[in-house]
Scaffold this active site. Structure first.
Site, short mmCIF file in Angstrom:
data_model
loop_
_atom_site.label_atom_id
_atom_site.label_comp_id
_atom_site.label_asym_id
_atom_site.label_seq_id
_atom_site.Cartn_x
_atom_site.Cartn_y
_atom_site.Cartn_z
N ARG A 46 -3.47 10.92 3.66
CA ARG A 46 -2.48 11.99 3.57
C ARG A 46 -1.76 12.02 2.22
O ARG A 46 -0.81 12.79 2.05
CB ARG A 46 -1.46 11.82 4.71
CG ARG A 46 -2.11 11.90 6.08
CD ARG A 46 -1.14 11.58 7.18
NE ARG A 46 -0.06 12.53 7.28
CZ ARG A 46 -0.13 13.70 7.90
NH1 ARG A 46 -1.26 14.08 8.48
NH2 ARG A 46 0.91 14.50 7.96
N ASP A 87 3.96 0.39 12.13
CA ASP A 87 2.77 -0.33 11.67
C ASP A 87 2.74 -1.79 12.10
O ASP A 87 1.69 -2.44 11.99
CB ASP A 87 2.65 -0.25 10.14
CG ASP A 87 2.18 1.12 9.67
OD1 ASP A 87 1.60 1.85 10.48
OD2 ASP A 87 2.39 1.44 8.48
N ASP A 99 -5.32 8.37 9.50
CA ASP A 99 -5.50 7.67 10.76
C ASP A 99 -5.37 8.62 11.94
O ASP A 99 -4.58 9.57 11.92
CB ASP A 99 -4.46 6.56 10.91
CG ASP A 99 -4.81 5.33 10.09
OD1 ASP A 99 -6.02 5.10 9.88
OD2 ASP A 99 -3.89 4.60 9.68
N LYS A 103 0.83 -1.21 0.00
CA LYS A 103 0.00 0.00 0.00
C LYS A 103 0.86 1.26 0.00
O LYS A 103 0.62 2.19 -0.77
CB LYS A 103 -0.90 0.01 1.23
CG LYS A 103 -1.69 1.30 1.42
CD LYS A 103 -2.50 1.30 2.69
CE LYS A 103 -1.75 1.82 3.88
NZ LYS A 103 -1.60 3.32 3.88
N ASN A 104 1.86 1.27 0.86
CA ASN A 104 2.66 2.48 1.03
C ASN A 104 3.63 2.73 -0.11
O ASN A 104 4.27 3.79 -0.15
CB ASN A 104 3.42 2.42 2.36
CG ASN A 104 2.49 2.52 3.55
OD1 ASN A 104 1.40 3.08 3.45
ND2 ASN A 104 2.90 1.97 4.67
N VAL A 139 7.52 6.84 16.97
CA VAL A 139 7.24 7.42 15.65
C VAL A 139 6.00 8.31 15.68
O VAL A 139 6.01 9.42 15.15
CB VAL A 139 7.09 6.31 14.60
CG1 VAL A 139 6.76 6.91 13.23
CG2 VAL A 139 8.37 5.48 14.52
#
Length: 444
Positions: free
Chosen positions: A94, A309, A119, A22-23, A331
């Site tokens: 974002r 994550d 999120d 996804k990222n 983070v």
């Protein structure tokens, strides 16, 4: 609000194919807007964040063909049609902020991005993004509505040192720098595997970009872009998620396409608590090997550390591990709120504002609950839960699968659609009983 009913006492067994990252995918779609050349992306995950990004690209002028069965997207943007991002796109995630860097070359007189969503894990300031763009020559105006960036005289390469190796800021500055004149050096840059995938993509497009081991990226701006065909790397977060689900349910899952070289920090901590896995040429098999032993310090960090994550699903593992374990989230300052849901299920978790680690992090002087102590093992009980964010959602599903009898109602499951392709189907094929709201009455 979309919801599911998850039945407990479940052992997951079988195999699952991990989807494209996804990222990486969302950033590559944005990168395709840098020029009018054609881009072909393979191994594209069918998730909500990708669908939203595709819709955003189309609104901006992209012509997109998406073969979801073949997992291939072909995208071509002859010209940019809008200089203002519609607000409905910024309230979801974002990704739109990356347009400030990606479109300044093609829209030098301005690009506007509304205030962002995403999120609920903390403010995630854009200061690093905006200050870096200013150093490249961009003019930035911030208002209550959003962010306006322009570069009427063009962007010029610069030396930029990030105060913190922010993934988003690094991506934004890479996208801006490839369209700048001259050389840009980004120091203290993030070098996650998804960023390396973005760099490889841009190199295929003709960009001259190099990295080194001290978190430095060197970019030579270029005005000529080539057409690109690129296969997206597997999703290391999805791979780890199903790996943790296998171990916590005392089952066995072969995660096809999982790459151990992308997951070394995770595998190291998993092994330290007794989780089993074996690495194969085409994936990783995860399994329950023996009772889990806690007593670990789980400290999130940027690459090459334990990524944030992975932290939320891992907390479920720690709740089933013997001993006292510590989580230190460095983070995001507000990423431990989901633990309230695990406590509701019976987990023993305590939150702290202090850094429970030998080293202090950037949140040590703030009033942020960014550390936790988890005592285990603790039997979990079925209950009603509302998912606060994407990775907490998978953690809640994992926890619900191992409850002692009964079933848990979990709401706001559209969060899971943002990052996990066919997550319900994959879980069901592994043996989980997961029912959508409209079919629950059959089983009650």
């Amino acid at each position: 609000m979309p919801g599911i009913k998850v039945f407990g006492e479940t052992v997951l067994r079988g195999s699952v194919r991990v989807s494209g990252a996804k990222n990486a995918t969302t950033k590559l779609l944005v990168a395709s807007l840098l020029s009018d050349q054609r881009t072909i992306l393979k191994n594209v995950p069918n998730i909500e964040d990708v669908r939203q990004t595709v819709d955003l690209c189309r609104v901006l002028g992209a012509i997109v063909e998406w073969d979801q069965q073949a997992q291939v997207i072909e995208i071509h943007t002859p010209r940019i049609l809008l200089s203002k991002v519609p607000p409905q796109f910024s309230c979801v995630n974002r990704i739109p902020i990356l347009l400030l860097g990606a479109l300044l070359r093609r829209c030098p007189y301005g690009i506007f991005v509304p205030i962002l969503g995403g999120d609920a894990i903390g403010p995630r300031t854009l200061h690093f993004h905006l200050e870096g763009l200013k150093k490249l020559g961009a003019e930035i105006v911030i208002s209550d509505e959003g962010y306006w960036a322009s570069a009427p005289n063009g962007l010029v390469g610069a030396h930029i040192t990030l105060p913190y190796p922010s993934v988003g800021a690094t991506e934004n500055l890479i996208l801006a720098s490839v369209g700048a004149q001259g050389r840009t050096i980004i120091k203290n840059a993030a070098l996650e595997v998804e960023i390396i995938d973005l760099i490889v993509f841009l190199q295929k497009a003709g960009m001259e970009i190099t990295t080194d081991n001290d978190k430095t990226i060197e970019i030579f701006g270029c005005q000529d872009f080539y057409s690109v065909e690129h296969s997206i790397i597997p999703d290391k977060i999805e791979a780890a998620s199903f790996g943790m689900a296998a171990v916590v349910s005392q089952g066995r899952i072969f995660v096809e396409q999982a790459r151990h070289e992308h997951m070394i920090p995770f595998l190291k901590v998993l092994r330290s608590i007794g989780g089993g896995f074996s690495v194969h040429e085409n994936g990783i098999e995860f399994f329950y090997d023996k009772p889990l032993k806690g007593g670990v310090l789980l400290e999130t960090d940027v690459h090459p550390g334990f990524i944030t994550d992975w932290q939320q699903p891992f907390a479920v593992l720690l709740s089933q591990s013997e001993g006292c374990s510590v989580i230190h989230e460095t983070v995001h300052e507000n990423r431990l709120g989901y633990l309230k849901g695990l406590v509701k299920m019976g987990a023993h978790c305590d939150l702290f504002h202090e850094c429970l680690s030998a080293k202090s992090c950037r949140y040590s002087t703030g009033n942020h609950p960014h550390s936790a102590v988890i005592h285990g093992p603790t039997p979990l009980q079925a209950t009603d839960l509302v998912i606060p964010d994407l990775r907490a959602g998978f953690a809640y599903v994992m926890a619900a699968l191992i409850t002692e009898g009964g079933a848990s109602w979990i709401e706001n499951t559209e969060m899971l659609d943002r990052g996990y392709t066919d997550w319900r189907g994959k879980l069901e094929r592994l043996g989980a009983k997961v029912l959508a709201r409209d079919s629950v009455s059959v089983y009650v």
